[in-house]
Design a protein around this motif. Structure first.
Motif, PDB file in Angstrom:
ATOM      1  N   HIS A 192      -3.144 -18.604  11.028  1.00  0.00           N
ATOM      2  CA  HIS A 192      -2.930 -17.659   9.936  1.00  0.00           C
ATOM      3  C   HIS A 192      -4.186 -17.422   9.114  1.00  0.00           C
ATOM      4  O   HIS A 192      -4.436 -16.293   8.672  1.00  0.00           O
ATOM      5  N   THR A 193      -4.981 -18.462   8.905  1.00  0.00           N
ATOM      6  CA  THR A 193      -6.152 -18.285   8.048  1.00  0.00           C
ATOM      7  C   THR A 193      -7.293 -17.595   8.791  1.00  0.00           C
ATOM      8  O   THR A 193      -8.000 -16.763   8.214  1.00  0.00           O
ATOM      9  N   VAL A 194      -7.478 -17.909  10.072  1.00  0.00           N
ATOM     10  CA  VAL A 194      -8.540 -17.266  10.847  1.00  0.00           C
ATOM     11  C   VAL A 194      -8.301 -15.763  10.961  1.00  0.00           C
ATOM     12  O   VAL A 194      -9.247 -14.966  10.885  1.00  0.00           O
ATOM     13  N   LYS A 195      -7.062 -15.374  11.122  1.00  0.00           N
ATOM     14  CA  LYS A 195      -6.795 -13.941  11.295  1.00  0.00           C
ATOM     15  C   LYS A 195      -6.676 -13.194   9.962  1.00  0.00           C
ATOM     16  O   LYS A 195      -6.616 -11.961   9.956  1.00  0.00           O
ATOM     17  N   HIS A 196      -6.692 -13.938   8.847  1.00  0.00           N
ATOM     18  CA  HIS A 196      -6.635 -13.250   7.558  1.00  0.00           C
ATOM     19  C   HIS A 196      -7.984 -12.587   7.298  1.00  0.00           C
ATOM     20  O   HIS A 196      -9.039 -13.225   7.406  1.00  0.00           O
ATOM     21  N   PRO A 197      -8.004 -11.319   6.904  1.00  0.00           N
ATOM     22  CA  PRO A 197      -9.281 -10.598   6.788  1.00  0.00           C
ATOM     23  C   PRO A 197     -10.195 -11.093   5.687  1.00  0.00           C
ATOM     24  O   PRO A 197     -11.395 -10.780   5.698  1.00  0.00           O
ATOM     25  N   ASP A 198      -9.683 -11.881   4.738  1.00  0.00           N
ATOM     26  CA  ASP A 198     -10.511 -12.298   3.600  1.00  0.00           C
ATOM     27  C   ASP A 198     -11.124 -13.686   3.763  1.00  0.00           C
ATOM     28  O   ASP A 198     -11.865 -14.129   2.874  1.00  0.00           O
ATOM     29  N   PHE A 199     -10.836 -14.360   4.880  1.00  0.00           N
ATOM     30  CA  PHE A 199     -11.339 -15.718   5.054  1.00  0.00           C
ATOM     31  C   PHE A 199     -12.161 -15.854   6.334  1.00  0.00           C
ATOM     32  O   PHE A 199     -11.869 -15.221   7.345  1.00  0.00           O
ATOM     33  N   GLU A 200     -13.176 -16.716   6.266  1.00  0.00           N
ATOM     34  CA  GLU A 200     -14.002 -17.024   7.429  1.00  0.00           C
ATOM     35  C   GLU A 200     -14.060 -18.538   7.605  1.00  0.00           C
ATOM     36  O   GLU A 200     -14.367 -19.270   6.652  1.00  0.00           O
ATOM     37  N   TRP A 201     -13.767 -19.001   8.800  1.00  0.00           N
ATOM     38  CA  TRP A 201     -13.842 -20.429   9.116  1.00  0.00           C
ATOM     39  C   TRP A 201     -15.308 -20.820   9.254  1.00  0.00           C
ATOM     40  O   TRP A 201     -16.085 -20.157   9.967  1.00  0.00           O
ATOM     41  N   THR A 202     -15.711 -21.892   8.599  1.00  0.00           N
ATOM     42  CA  THR A 202     -17.115 -22.285   8.575  1.00  0.00           C
ATOM     43  C   THR A 202     -17.527 -23.163   9.754  1.00  0.00           C
ATOM     44  O   THR A 202     -18.717 -23.413   9.942  1.00  0.00           O
ATOM     45  N   ALA A 203     -16.575 -23.650  10.541  1.00  0.00           N
ATOM     46  CA  ALA A 203     -16.889 -24.617  11.605  1.00  0.00           C
ATOM     47  C   ALA A 203     -17.751 -23.986  12.687  1.00  0.00           C
ATOM     48  O   ALA A 203     -17.523 -22.843  13.109  1.00  0.00           O
ATOM     49  N   ARG A 204     -18.752 -24.750  13.146  1.00  0.00           N
ATOM     50  CA  ARG A 204     -19.610 -24.325  14.247  1.00  0.00           C
ATOM     51  C   ARG A 204     -19.609 -25.344  15.379  1.00  0.00           C
ATOM     52  O   ARG A 204     -19.807 -24.986  16.532  1.00  0.00           O
ATOM     53  N   VAL A 205     -19.418 -26.615  15.052  1.00  0.00           N
ATOM     54  CA  VAL A 205     -19.383 -27.685  16.056  1.00  0.00           C
ATOM     55  C   VAL A 205     -18.176 -28.574  15.757  1.00  0.00           C
ATOM     56  O   VAL A 205     -17.646 -28.564  14.640  1.00  0.00           O
ATOM     57  N   PRO A 206     -17.686 -29.348  16.750  1.00  0.00           N
ATOM     58  CA  PRO A 206     -16.478 -30.162  16.548  1.00  0.00           C
ATOM     59  C   PRO A 206     -16.529 -31.089  15.343  1.00  0.00           C
ATOM     60  O   PRO A 206     -15.502 -31.302  14.684  1.00  0.00           O
TER      61      PRO A 206
END
Length: 243
Positions: A192-206
């Motif tokens: 839900h949060t990844v597909k929300h247009p106002d949020f960006e997930w900061t993770a790049r590595v595990p």
């Protein structure tokens, strides 16, 4: 948590969970009567507006809070108190309807004489609706009830109902921190949060979601989960710039 609802400020948005657990010790009961009234945020009425900066204005204080952070469902308050202790320039708001958790937080605040915390001992949603746009610098939703049964999935706090609320009150670039040891809830929150247009997930590595950052202390619940063999996941999102 039980499946019995209790009243919230908006009867159309029922809040599910426990109001109270085991009987409180004398000191904690006393703190509910003496300390809580000095820190409590009344549940906003529909249409009411709450200026978060004004909550931290006290007679004799010359400097306002540099920023205001919000924790939704602070449990026994260890994370919230840690953040207050290590960020004295920040005003922190904690929302928690479970009376025993509120009393536990009050004990921590009293022990360390922390004055930069305000408490909403109720549902966070009316407060979110009352806050101005772009007024919160960081938000935490840590180890929320996973509501594992499929028919209860809509009770999860992070989802279609509350992500727009969080996106509205968070400042551009503000961080939303989520954590859980329940993989079903982790997948749900990510979806839900990844597909929300106002949020960006900061993770790049595990390690970005497997390792808790240094400024993110362990909660009591997290410690119990690790002891039981469950691996917590730590998710960090930023609020994208408006426009």
């Amino acid at each position: 948590m039980t499946d019995q609802p209790f009243d919230s400020a908006d009867s159309s948005n029922r809040l599910f969970g426990r109001r109270k657990g085991r009987p409180l010790r004398k000191r904690r009961t006393e703190l509910l009567d003496t300390l809580l009234p000095t820190l409590e945020i009344p549940v906003p009425k529909p249409g009411e507006r709450v200026d978060p900066q004004s909550l931290f204005t006290r007679p004799g204080q010359s400097e306002p809070a540099q920023d205001v952070w919000l924790e939704v469902g602070f449990g026994s308050g260890h994370h919230l108190a840690w953040q207050a202790r290590h960020n004295p320039e920040i005003g922190l708001i904690g929302a928690e309807p479970f009376v025993n958790g509120v009393a536990a937080l009050l004990g921590l605040l009293d022990d360390d004489k922390l004055g930069n915390v305000r408490v909403l001992p109720d549902d966070a949603r009316p407060l979110l609706d009352a806050l101005p746009d772009a007024s919160i610098g960081r938000a935490f939703v840590l180890f929320a009830d996973p509501w594992p049964k499929k028919r209860h999935a809509d009770r999860r706090f992070i989802g279609p109902e509350n992500l727009p609320r969080l996106a509205r009150v968070l400042k551009d670039g503000a961080e939303l921190r989520l954590a859980s040891d329940d993989m079903g809830l982790v997948r749900w929150m990510l979806e839900h949060t990844v597909k929300h247009p106002d949020f960006e997930w900061t993770a790049r590595v595990p390690s970005d979601w497997r390792v808790r950052p240094a400024d993110w202390p362990a909660t009591r619940y997290e410690e119990k989960a690790i002891a039981a063999g469950r691996k917590p996941v730590f998710l960090r999102f930023v609020r994208k710039p408006r426009g």
